[in-house]
Design a protein around this motif. Structure first.
Motif, PDB file in Angstrom:
ATOM      1  N   LEU A  76       0.825  -1.206   0.000  1.00 60.15           N
ATOM      2  CA  LEU A  76       0.000   0.000   0.000  1.00 60.15           C
ATOM      3  C   LEU A  76       0.861   1.259   0.000  1.00 60.15           C
ATOM      4  CD1 LEU A  76      -2.532  -1.019   2.792  1.00 60.15           C
ATOM      5  CD2 LEU A  76      -2.923  -1.096   0.320  1.00 60.15           C
ATOM      6  N   GLU A 102      -8.476   7.073   5.910  1.00 61.52           N
ATOM      7  CA  GLU A 102      -7.802   6.269   4.887  1.00 61.52           C
ATOM      8  C   GLU A 102      -6.299   6.281   5.158  1.00 61.52           C
ATOM      9  OE1 GLU A 102      -7.107   6.278   0.103  1.00 61.52           O
ATOM     10  OE2 GLU A 102      -9.020   7.065   0.837  1.00 61.52           O
ATOM     11  N   GLN A 121      -3.375   2.860   0.073  1.00 60.51           N
ATOM     12  CA  GLN A 121      -4.118   2.304  -1.049  1.00 60.51           C
ATOM     13  C   GLN A 121      -3.159   1.767  -2.099  1.00 60.51           C
ATOM     14  OE1 GLN A 121      -5.589   5.487  -4.026  1.00 60.51           O
ATOM     15  NE2 GLN A 121      -6.190   6.217  -2.002  1.00 60.51           N
ATOM     16  N   LYS A 152      -9.134  -1.424  -6.593  1.00 58.67           N
ATOM     17  CA  LYS A 152      -8.301  -0.733  -5.619  1.00 58.67           C
ATOM     18  C   LYS A 152      -8.384  -1.407  -4.259  1.00 58.67           C
ATOM     19  CE  LYS A 152      -9.415   3.444  -3.974  1.00 58.67           C
ATOM     20  NZ  LYS A 152      -9.597   4.892  -3.846  1.00 58.67           N
ATOM     21  N   THR A 195      -7.703  -0.690  -0.261  1.00 58.63           N
ATOM     22  CA  THR A 195      -7.628   0.478   0.615  1.00 58.63           C
ATOM     23  C   THR A 195      -7.660   0.044   2.073  1.00 58.63           C
ATOM     24  OG1 THR A 195      -8.878   1.731  -1.044  1.00 58.63           O
ATOM     25  CG2 THR A 195      -8.651   2.739   1.129  1.00 58.63           C
ATOM     26  N   TRP A 253      -8.499   1.276   5.865  1.00 55.35           N
ATOM     27  CA  TRP A 253      -9.306   2.265   6.584  1.00 55.35           C
ATOM     28  C   TRP A 253      -9.138   2.089   8.085  1.00 55.35           C
ATOM     29  CZ3 TRP A 253     -11.758   5.578   3.364  1.00 55.35           C
ATOM     30  CH2 TRP A 253     -12.009   5.145   2.064  1.00 55.35           C
TER      31      TRP A 253
END
Length: 111
Positions: free
Chosen positions: A28, A41, A44, A56, A58, A60
């Motif tokens: 990421l 966030e 990503q 994608k 991601t 969190w």
């Protein structure tokens, strides 16, 4: 365009100094600041461009010790073998930094 989740993994634990290690293991890009309560966030990775039907991954943060990583797609999901390899990599990275997995969607192997 509609975005769908192909994979979601919820995890508990304090990442703190392990955030960089987790992001690196999962591939990421860094994003967000741990000391900013409003940041949600934290990383990503684009697996497919928008032109190819955006996919994608991601990371969190919902609370200090509550994390979720999602794999979302716009058109077509990743092939099952790729998604399963990614899921295993995420689970290995979570274990390596001391996170406890509390939820997975889908609940079992993708294959």
């Amino acid at each position: 365009m509609t975005v769908n989740d192909q994979l979601r993994i919820r995890m508990k634990g304090h990442l703190g100094g392990q955030l960089s290690r987790f992001r690196e293991q999962v591939g990421l890009s860094p994003y967000g600041r741990l000391d900013d309560d409003w940041d949600e966030e934290f990383g990503q990775r684009e697996l497919r461009s928008k032109e190819q039907g955006h996919v994608k991954l991601t990371l969190w943060r919902w609370a200090d010790d509550d994390w979720m990583i999602s794999l979302a797609y716009e058109r077509d999901p990743l092939p099952l073998d790729e998604a399963e390899a990614l899921r295993r990599n995420i689970l290995d990275a979570a274990a390596a930094v001391g996170l406890t997995v509390t939820f997975q969607f889908p609940p079992q192997n993708l294959q």
